[in-house]
Scaffold this active site. Structure first.
Site, PDB file in Angstrom:
ATOM      1  N   GLY A 203       0.846  -1.166  -0.169  1.00  0.00           N
ATOM      2  CA  GLY A 203      -0.055   0.021  -0.005  1.00  0.00           C
ATOM      3  C   GLY A 203       0.771   1.367   0.015  1.00  0.00           C
ATOM      4  O   GLY A 203       1.900   1.127  -0.523  1.00  0.00           O
ATOM      5  N   SER A 204       0.243   2.254   0.492  1.00  0.00           N
ATOM      6  CA  SER A 204       0.917   3.513   0.505  1.00  0.00           C
ATOM      7  C   SER A 204       2.170   3.657   1.468  1.00  0.00           C
ATOM      8  O   SER A 204       1.916   3.037   2.618  1.00  0.00           O
ATOM      9  CB  SER A 204      -0.119   4.772   0.545  1.00  0.00           C
ATOM     10  OG  SER A 204      -0.596   4.481   1.874  1.00  0.00           O
ATOM     11  N   VAL A 207       0.716   4.829   4.860  1.00  0.00           N
ATOM     12  CA  VAL A 207      -0.054   3.906   5.676  1.00  0.00           C
ATOM     13  C   VAL A 207       1.135   2.764   6.269  1.00  0.00           C
ATOM     14  O   VAL A 207       0.884   2.419   7.357  1.00  0.00           O
ATOM     15  CB  VAL A 207      -1.232   3.203   5.125  1.00  0.00           C
ATOM     16  CG1 VAL A 207      -1.718   1.943   5.809  1.00  0.00           C
ATOM     17  CG2 VAL A 207      -2.449   4.095   4.988  1.00  0.00           C
ATOM     18  N   GLY A 208       1.988   2.466   5.218  1.00  0.00           N
ATOM     19  CA  GLY A 208       3.231   1.604   5.621  1.00  0.00           C
ATOM     20  C   GLY A 208       3.740   2.078   6.999  1.00  0.00           C
ATOM     21  O   GLY A 208       4.085   1.325   7.859  1.00  0.00           O
ATOM     22  N   GLU A 225       5.757  -3.122   0.779  1.00  0.00           N
ATOM     23  CA  GLU A 225       5.637  -3.007  -0.565  1.00  0.00           C
ATOM     24  C   GLU A 225       4.948  -1.918  -0.776  1.00  0.00           C
ATOM     25  O   GLU A 225       3.723  -1.615  -0.805  1.00  0.00           O
ATOM     26  CB  GLU A 225       4.815  -4.215  -1.138  1.00  0.00           C
ATOM     27  CG  GLU A 225       5.726  -5.499  -1.162  1.00  0.00           C
ATOM     28  CD  GLU A 225       6.864  -5.899  -1.865  1.00  0.00           C
ATOM     29  OE1 GLU A 225       7.022  -4.825  -2.833  1.00  0.00           O
ATOM     30  OE2 GLU A 225       7.642  -6.623  -1.619  1.00  0.00           O
ATOM     31  N   CYS A 259       1.798   0.499  -8.965  1.00  0.00           N
ATOM     32  CA  CYS A 259       2.809   1.208  -8.148  1.00  0.00           C
ATOM     33  C   CYS A 259       4.291   1.301  -8.877  1.00  0.00           C
ATOM     34  O   CYS A 259       5.028   2.075  -8.635  1.00  0.00           O
ATOM     35  CB  CYS A 259       3.183   0.002  -6.935  1.00  0.00           C
ATOM     36  SG  CYS A 259       3.629  -1.601  -7.619  1.00  0.00           S
TER      37      CYS A 259
HETATM   38  P1  NAD Z   1      -3.381   2.437   1.288  1.00  0.00           P
HETATM   39  O1  NAD Z   1      -2.052   2.307   1.843  1.00  0.00           O
HETATM   40  O2  NAD Z   1      -4.405   3.548   1.280  1.00  0.00           O
HETATM   41  O3  NAD Z   1      -4.189   0.999   1.794  1.00  0.00           O
HETATM   42  C1  NAD Z   1      -3.615  -0.518   1.463  1.00  0.00           C
HETATM   43  C2  NAD Z   1      -4.432  -1.120   2.382  1.00  0.00           C
HETATM   44  O4  NAD Z   1      -4.217  -0.656   3.917  1.00  0.00           O
HETATM   45  C3  NAD Z   1      -6.042  -1.267   2.341  1.00  0.00           C
HETATM   46  O5  NAD Z   1      -6.372  -2.663   2.479  1.00  0.00           O
HETATM   47  C4  NAD Z   1      -6.419  -0.459   3.534  1.00  0.00           C
HETATM   48  O6  NAD Z   1      -7.814  -0.817   4.070  1.00  0.00           O
HETATM   49  C5  NAD Z   1      -5.293  -0.554   4.511  1.00  0.00           C
HETATM   50  N1  NAD Z   1      -5.079   0.503   5.256  1.00  0.00           N
HETATM   51  C6  NAD Z   1      -5.582   1.823   5.532  1.00  0.00           C
HETATM   52  N2  NAD Z   1      -5.522   2.386   6.431  1.00  0.00           N
HETATM   53  C7  NAD Z   1      -4.914   1.678   7.335  1.00  0.00           C
HETATM   54  C8  NAD Z   1      -4.271   1.850   8.660  1.00  0.00           C
HETATM   55  N3  NAD Z   1      -4.251   3.051   9.211  1.00  0.00           N
HETATM   56  N4  NAD Z   1      -3.566   0.690   9.175  1.00  0.00           N
HETATM   57  C9  NAD Z   1      -3.442  -0.399   8.218  1.00  0.00           C
HETATM   58  N5  NAD Z   1      -3.903  -0.677   7.167  1.00  0.00           N
HETATM   59  C10 NAD Z   1      -4.679   0.324   6.586  1.00  0.00           C
HETATM   60  O7  NAD Z   1      -3.087   2.038  -0.205  1.00  0.00           O
HETATM   61  P2  NAD Z   1      -4.128   1.753  -1.614  1.00  0.00           P
HETATM   62  O8  NAD Z   1      -4.450   3.424  -1.896  1.00  0.00           O
HETATM   63  O9  NAD Z   1      -4.799   0.824  -1.302  1.00  0.00           O
HETATM   64  O10 NAD Z   1      -2.826   1.497  -2.502  1.00  0.00           O
HETATM   65  C11 NAD Z   1      -2.355   2.438  -3.255  1.00  0.00           C
HETATM   66  C12 NAD Z   1      -0.802   2.481  -2.745  1.00  0.00           C
HETATM   67  O11 NAD Z   1      -0.246   1.314  -2.981  1.00  0.00           O
HETATM   68  C13 NAD Z   1       0.223   3.242  -3.715  1.00  0.00           C
HETATM   69  O12 NAD Z   1       0.840   4.223  -2.960  1.00  0.00           O
HETATM   70  C14 NAD Z   1       0.809   2.484  -4.672  1.00  0.00           C
HETATM   71  O13 NAD Z   1       1.977   2.774  -4.967  1.00  0.00           O
HETATM   72  C15 NAD Z   1       1.016   1.344  -3.494  1.00  0.00           C
HETATM   73  N6  NAD Z   1       1.220  -0.352  -4.306  1.00  0.00           N
HETATM   74  C16 NAD Z   1       2.458  -0.789  -3.941  1.00  0.00           C
HETATM   75  C17 NAD Z   1       2.681  -1.914  -4.532  1.00  0.00           C
HETATM   76  C18 NAD Z   1       4.054  -2.590  -4.455  1.00  0.00           C
HETATM   77  O14 NAD Z   1       4.006  -3.971  -4.562  1.00  0.00           O
HETATM   78  N7  NAD Z   1       5.114  -1.939  -3.899  1.00  0.00           N
HETATM   79  C19 NAD Z   1       1.893  -2.604  -5.240  1.00  0.00           C
HETATM   80  C20 NAD Z   1       0.422  -1.927  -5.371  1.00  0.00           C
HETATM   81  C21 NAD Z   1       0.260  -0.724  -4.819  1.00  0.00           C
END
Ligand code: NAD
Length: 482
Positions: A203-204, A207-208, A225, A259
Site C-alpha cells: 500500500g501507500s 499507511v506503511g 511493499e 505501483c
Molecule cells: P493504502 O495504503 O491506502 O491501503 C492499503 C491497505 O491498507 C488497504 O487494505 C487499507 O484498507 C489498509 N489500511 C488503510 N489504513 C490503514 C491503517 N491505518 N492501518 C493499516 N492498514 C490500513 O493504499 P492503496 O490506496 O490501497 O494503494 C495504493 C498505494 O499502494 C500506492 O502508494 C501504490 O504505489 C502502493 N502499491 C504498492 C505496491 C508494491 O508492490 N510495492 C503494489 C501496489 C500498490
C-alpha cells in the site's frame, strides 16, 4: 466460521472476540502446517490455482465493476501473476525447502551446520485496491509455499473484488488455514493489534509507516511493499519508437494506478521534441485521437473512486496554475471518473505533481542536459520503487544504474521486471523493505534457522572455570582463528 461472522463492526479499536478466535484457531493449526511436506503445500496451491481458473469470468466482472478494467488487463495483471507464482512454487518448492549445508569455519571444525527454512507461523497480508487479486493471492502463494497460515485483508475500495476474494478463499481453504477479514482501516488496525508472526503489507508509504508502528508493539516482522515516484529516463541514445511503445504500454495500463508505473519522465533535450511528437502519436494510436474516442476505448480503465479522481484533478490544476502545458490529453469527466492519458511539460519546481506519487494517467515530462544531475536528483529524492532507463549507450546506462538507487530497475523496458519469477520484487527506503515473488517471497515468509550439530567440536575446552590452561587456549583462539 463464515466470512460474515469474521466481519467486524466498525469503530471497535480492539480485536474483537471473532478476529481473536480466528487468530487463535490459526495459531493452533500452525504446528500441523509446520510439519507439511512440499507435496502437501503444492496440493494446497493447486487448489487455489484451480479456484482462480474456475472463477476467471467472475474476476473479470469484479474488475469491470470496481474500476472498469479491461478483461485482458485483468488476465495479464491479476490472474497470470498468481498462476505464475503457483507454477514457480510447483516446480521449485522442494529445492527451496531443502536445508542448505554450510561449511564449518576454522573455529567450528568438528561441527556440521545448515540453514533450514522454517515457516514463520501465522501471517497477515494487507493488500491495496489497484491489483486486488494479484496483491492478495500473490503473497498468499508465498505464505502457503513456506508452510504458514494466513489472514488476508483486501482493500475496501474495490468491494466487489474484496467480496470475491473472500468467497474464493472460503470455498478453497478452512479458516484455520487461510481466512479473509473484510473492511477498511479499522479492520486492518484491529488485526494489527494481534501478534502475527509476519505482516506483509502492500500500500501507500503513509499507511506503511503506521503498519510498521503497530507491528512494533509485538514486535512482528514486516514486509512493506510501498509506492513512490518511479523515474523514466530517456537518454539521447535511446531508440525513441521503442521507448514510447514501452512508456504508453506500461504507464496507461490500469490508467497509471500501478505501483511501478513510470511516474516522471526525464528526457534528454536533444531528443525532447521528437520524443513528445512520437509519444502523442502513440497515445492517439492506442487510445484514440480525441476525447470522445478515448472515453469510448474499451482498453482504458477508470479512476477507482471520487477521492482519487479529485486528487488527480488537484495535481493537474496545481501544475497548470504554475505554468505547465498540456501536450496530450487533459480531458476529465467526474461522472465516469475518466481521466485522459495526459502529458505535461514546462513544469515549475514546487509543483505537487513533481513531488507526490501520481498513481493515475498524468505524465509530467522534464528535459535534461546533464545525466549526472538527473542521477543526483534521484538520489536526493525518496528512493523510488522502480527506475527505467532507455538508451543504447552502455556506459551511460551503467552510470544510471550505479548512481541512482531504486527497488528494481529495467533497461530499455518498464514494469515487466514485476513478472520475472526469478527476480526479487521490493522497495528500498521510502518505497519499502523486503521482497516478494518466487523464492524471494518464499524466503520472506520463512525463518532461516541456523542448525548446528556438534560431532566432535572443541568448544567445551573454552568453558569456565578459566584456569591457566583455558586462558592459554583463549589466547591461542584469538591468535589462530582471527
Ligand atoms: P493504502 O495504503 O491506502 O491501503 C492499503 C491497505 O491498507 C488497504 O487494505 C487499507 O484498507 C489498509 N489500511 C488503510 N489504513 C490503514 C491503517 N491505518 N492501518 C493499516 N492498514 C490500513 O493504499 P492503496 O490506496 O490501497 O494503494 C495504493 C498505494 O499502494 C500506492 O502508494 C501504490 O504505489 C502502493 N502499491 C504498492 C505496491 C508494491 O508492490 N510495492 C503494489 C501496489 C500498490
Amino acid at each position: 466460521m463464515t466470512i460474515e461472522e469474521i466481519a467486524e463492526a466498525p469503530g471497535n479499536p480492539e480485536p474483537s472476540g471473532r478476529v481473536r478466535d480466528l487468530f487463535l484457531r490459526q495459531q493452533s493449526f500452525a504446528p500441523t502446517l509446520r510439519a507439511s511436506t512440499a507435496r502437501d503445500r503444492i496440493a494446497r496451491l493447486e487448489k487455489l490455482g484451480k479456484a482462480l481458473r474456475a472463477r476467471r469470468a467472475d474476476i473479470h466482472r469484479a474488475g469491470v465493476e470496481d474500476s472498469g478494467k479491461p478483461p485482458e488487463e485483468v488476465d495479464l495483471s491479476e490472474i497470470f501473476p498468481v498462476l505464475h507464482e503457483i507454477a514457480q512454487a510447483r516446480r521449485h518448492l522442494a529445492k527451496w525447502m531443502r536445508p542448505k549445508r554450510v561449511p564449518p569455519t576454522r573455529a567450528m571444525l568438528g561441527t556440521r551446520a545448515e540453514v533450514r527454512r522454517i515457516p514463520k507461523g501465522v501471517c497477515l497480508i494487507v493488500s491495496p485496491w489497484n491489483y486486488p487479486f494479484n496483491l492478495s493471492f500473490g503473497p498468499l502463494v508465498s505464505a502457503i509455499a513456506a508452510g504458514n497460515t494466513a489472514v488476508l485483508k483486501p482493500s475496501e475500495l474495490t468491494p466487489n473484488c474484496s467480496r470475491l476474494i473472500a468467497g474464493i478463499v472460503a470455498e478453497t481453504f478452512p479458516p484455520e488455514e487461510v481466512a479473509v477479514v473484510e473492511g477498511g482501516a479499522d479492520a486492518a488496525r484491529r488485526l494489527l493489534a494481534l501478534p502475527f508472526d509476519h505482516v506483509f503489507f502492500t500500500g501507500s508509504t503513509a499507511v506503511g509507516r503506521q503498519v510498521m508502528k503497530a507491528a512494533a508493539d509485538h514486535p512482528s516482522p514486516v514486509t512493506l511493499e510501498l509506492g513512490g515516484k518511479s523515474p523514466f529516463i530517456v537518454d539521447e541514445s535511446a531508440d525513441l519508437d521503442r521507448t514510447v511503445r514501452n512508456l504508453v504500454g506500461t504507464k496507461f495500463v490500469n490508467i497509471g494506478q500501478t505501483c511501478v508505473a513510470p511516474d516522471l519522465v526525464y528526457v534528454h533535450e536533444r531528443v525532447r521534441d521528437e520524443f513528445l511528437r512520437k509519444l502523442k502519436a502513440r497515445i492517439e494510436r492506442v487510445y484514440g485521437g480525441d476525447p470522445a474516442a478515448q472515453r469510448a476505448s474499451r482498453d482504458y480503465a477508470r479512476v477507482v473512486d471520487q477521492r482519487h479522481f479529485e486528487r488527480l484533478q488537484g495535481l493537474l490544476d496545481d501544475a497548470l496554475a504554475r505554468g505547465a502545458r498540456i501536450v496530450a490529453g487533459g480531458d476529465l469527466d467526474p461522472q465516469s471518473r475518466f481521466v485522459a492519458p495526459t502529458v505535461l511539460v514546462d513544469l515549475s519546481a514546487g509543483s505537487r505533481i513533481l513531488e507526490e506519487e501520481i498513481f493515475g494517467p498524468l505524465l509530467p515530462v522534464i528535459e535534461f542536459s546533464d545525466l549526472d544531475a538527473v542521477i543526483r536528483e534521484i538520489g536526493f529524492r525518496p528512493t523510488p520503487l522502480a527506475l527505467y532507463v532507455f538508451g543504447e549507450d552502455r556506459e551511460r546506462i551503467e552510470r544510471v544504474l550505479d548512481g541512482a538507487p531504486s527497488g528494481g530497475a529495467c533497461v530499455n523496458s518498464s514494469v515487466i521486471h514485476f513478472a520475472h519469477g526469478n527476480l526479487p520484487f521490493g522497495g528500498l527506503g521510502a518505497s519499502g523493505m523486503g521482497n516478494a515473488h518466487g523464492e524471494w517471497g518464499f524466503r520472506t515468509f520463512s525463518h532461516e534457522r541456523a542448525v548446528l550439530v556438534d560431532r566432535f567440536g572443541l568448544s567445551h575446552l573454552l568453558f569456565p572455570p578459566y584456569t591457566g590452561k583455558v586462558r592459554a587456549l583463549v589466547a591461542a583462539t584469538l591468535r589462530f582463528f582471527t
